[in-house]
Design a protein around this motif. Structure first.
Motif, PDB file in Angstrom:
ATOM      1  N   VAL A  41       0.834  -1.194   0.000  1.00 21.71           N
ATOM      2  CA  VAL A  41       0.000   0.000   0.000  1.00 21.71           C
ATOM      3  C   VAL A  41       0.875   1.252   0.000  1.00 21.71           C
ATOM      4  O   VAL A  41       0.485   2.284  -0.558  1.00 21.71           O
ATOM      5  CB  VAL A  41      -0.992  -0.009   1.174  1.00 21.71           C
ATOM      6  CG1 VAL A  41      -0.268   0.179   2.503  1.00 21.71           C
ATOM      7  CG2 VAL A  41      -2.057   1.063   0.972  1.00 21.71           C
ATOM      8  N   LEU A  75      -7.202   6.143  -2.765  1.00 18.26           N
ATOM      9  CA  LEU A  75      -6.963   4.953  -1.948  1.00 18.26           C
ATOM     10  C   LEU A  75      -8.247   4.505  -1.252  1.00 18.26           C
ATOM     11  O   LEU A  75      -8.573   3.316  -1.238  1.00 18.26           O
ATOM     12  CB  LEU A  75      -5.856   5.213  -0.926  1.00 18.26           C
ATOM     13  CG  LEU A  75      -5.386   3.967  -0.199  1.00 18.26           C
ATOM     14  CD1 LEU A  75      -4.480   3.146  -1.112  1.00 18.26           C
ATOM     15  CD2 LEU A  75      -4.660   4.328   1.079  1.00 18.26           C
ATOM     16  N   MET A  79     -10.272   0.921  -1.868  1.00 13.79           N
ATOM     17  CA  MET A  79     -10.607   0.029  -0.756  1.00 13.79           C
ATOM     18  C   MET A  79     -12.106  -0.049  -0.494  1.00 13.79           C
ATOM     19  O   MET A  79     -12.549  -0.853   0.318  1.00 13.79           O
ATOM     20  CB  MET A  79      -9.877   0.487   0.510  1.00 13.79           C
ATOM     21  CG  MET A  79      -8.377   0.324   0.417  1.00 13.79           C
ATOM     22  SD  MET A  79      -7.489   1.058   1.816  1.00 13.79           S
ATOM     23  CE  MET A  79      -8.198   0.216   3.206  1.00 13.79           C
ATOM     24  N   THR A  94      -5.629  -1.223   5.457  1.00 13.77           N
ATOM     25  CA  THR A  94      -4.875  -1.494   4.229  1.00 13.77           C
ATOM     26  C   THR A  94      -4.168  -2.847   4.271  1.00 13.77           C
ATOM     27  O   THR A  94      -4.019  -3.490   3.244  1.00 13.77           O
ATOM     28  CB  THR A  94      -3.830  -0.396   3.941  1.00 13.77           C
ATOM     29  OG1 THR A  94      -2.879  -0.349   5.004  1.00 13.77           O
ATOM     30  CG2 THR A  94      -4.480   0.959   3.728  1.00 13.77           C
ATOM     31  N   HIS A  97      -5.936  -5.932   2.742  1.00 10.05           N
ATOM     32  CA  HIS A  97      -6.157  -5.971   1.302  1.00 10.05           C
ATOM     33  C   HIS A  97      -4.929  -6.527   0.597  1.00 10.05           C
ATOM     34  O   HIS A  97      -3.826  -6.471   1.114  1.00 10.05           O
ATOM     35  CB  HIS A  97      -6.448  -4.557   0.775  1.00 10.05           C
ATOM     36  CG  HIS A  97      -7.772  -4.022   1.228  1.00 10.05           C
ATOM     37  ND1 HIS A  97      -8.018  -3.658   2.540  1.00 10.05           N
ATOM     38  CD2 HIS A  97      -8.911  -3.784   0.543  1.00 10.05           C
ATOM     39  CE1 HIS A  97      -9.256  -3.225   2.637  1.00 10.05           C
ATOM     40  NE2 HIS A  97      -9.824  -3.288   1.439  1.00 10.05           N
ATOM     41  N   TRP A  99      -2.646  -6.037  -2.734  1.00  6.88           N
ATOM     42  CA  TRP A  99      -2.340  -4.970  -3.691  1.00  6.88           C
ATOM     43  C   TRP A  99      -1.493  -5.508  -4.832  1.00  6.88           C
ATOM     44  O   TRP A  99      -0.517  -6.207  -4.605  1.00  6.88           O
ATOM     45  CB  TRP A  99      -1.595  -3.848  -2.976  1.00  6.88           C
ATOM     46  CG  TRP A  99      -2.355  -3.312  -1.806  1.00  6.88           C
ATOM     47  CD1 TRP A  99      -2.278  -3.749  -0.519  1.00  6.88           C
ATOM     48  CD2 TRP A  99      -3.321  -2.272  -1.820  1.00  6.88           C
ATOM     49  NE1 TRP A  99      -3.150  -3.038   0.272  1.00  6.88           N
ATOM     50  CE2 TRP A  99      -3.800  -2.121  -0.501  1.00  6.88           C
ATOM     51  CE3 TRP A  99      -3.837  -1.461  -2.822  1.00  6.88           C
ATOM     52  CZ2 TRP A  99      -4.762  -1.182  -0.164  1.00  6.88           C
ATOM     53  CZ3 TRP A  99      -4.800  -0.517  -2.480  1.00  6.88           C
ATOM     54  CH2 TRP A  99      -5.250  -0.392  -1.175  1.00  6.88           C
TER      55      TRP A  99
END
Length: 147
Positions: A41, A75, A79, A94, A97, A99
């Motif tokens: 992130v 961002l 998300m 974050t 998640h 990425w």
């Protein structure tokens, strides 16, 4: 930015280029090959900030404060977070998640410093958000012909 709801959870190990190529994305149409890699992130936020700050090759940058705001707005959108979520809570989320950064040798990408391909898999593994950007619009009329 495009969002995709998946019918069942996606294994994080399958969240790569072969998965992205199956999505209906204009940036990946064509006969070219692509590459995707897991990222952080921090890398995503840095890329979003730099794009907003500099404005791309032919764009107009926004400067520090607005660039930070636009980067965080992007961002949050990637998300799927509502704007009322506090900053520190967004930062905490974050990590949940997955990425991915990607690029492809398709007509859409022009392989300059402004090309950007980001995808994120949410914690439920059933929602994917994709952000792809480039400074070059292949369908735009010649810039010299504009008033």
């Amino acid at each position: 930015m495009r969002f995709f709801a998946l019918p069942e959870p996606l294994d994080p190990g399958d969240f790569g280029m072969s998965f992205l190529e199956r999505l209906p994305l204009d940036c990946l149409r064509g006969d070219g090959s692509g590459v995707a890699c897991a990222t952080t992130v921090d890398d995503v936020l840095d890329e979003l900030f730099r794009a907003a700050y500099h404005g791309g090759i032919n764009g107009r940058g926004q400067g520090g404060a607005y660039a930070r705001l636009f980067a965080w707005d992007a961002l949050y959108a990637l998300m799927g977070l509502p704007v009322h979520v506090p900053f520190l809570e967004a930062v905490r989320r974050t990590a949940d998640h997955r990425w991915v950064r990607f690029v492809a040798s398709t007509p859409w990408f022009h392989h300059d410093t402004a090309d950007l391909g980001l995808a994120v898999l949410d914690p439920s593994r059933t929602r994917v958000a994709v952000l792809a950007a480039t400074d070059t619009d292949v369908t735009a009329p010649d810039a010299s012909a504009r008033p």
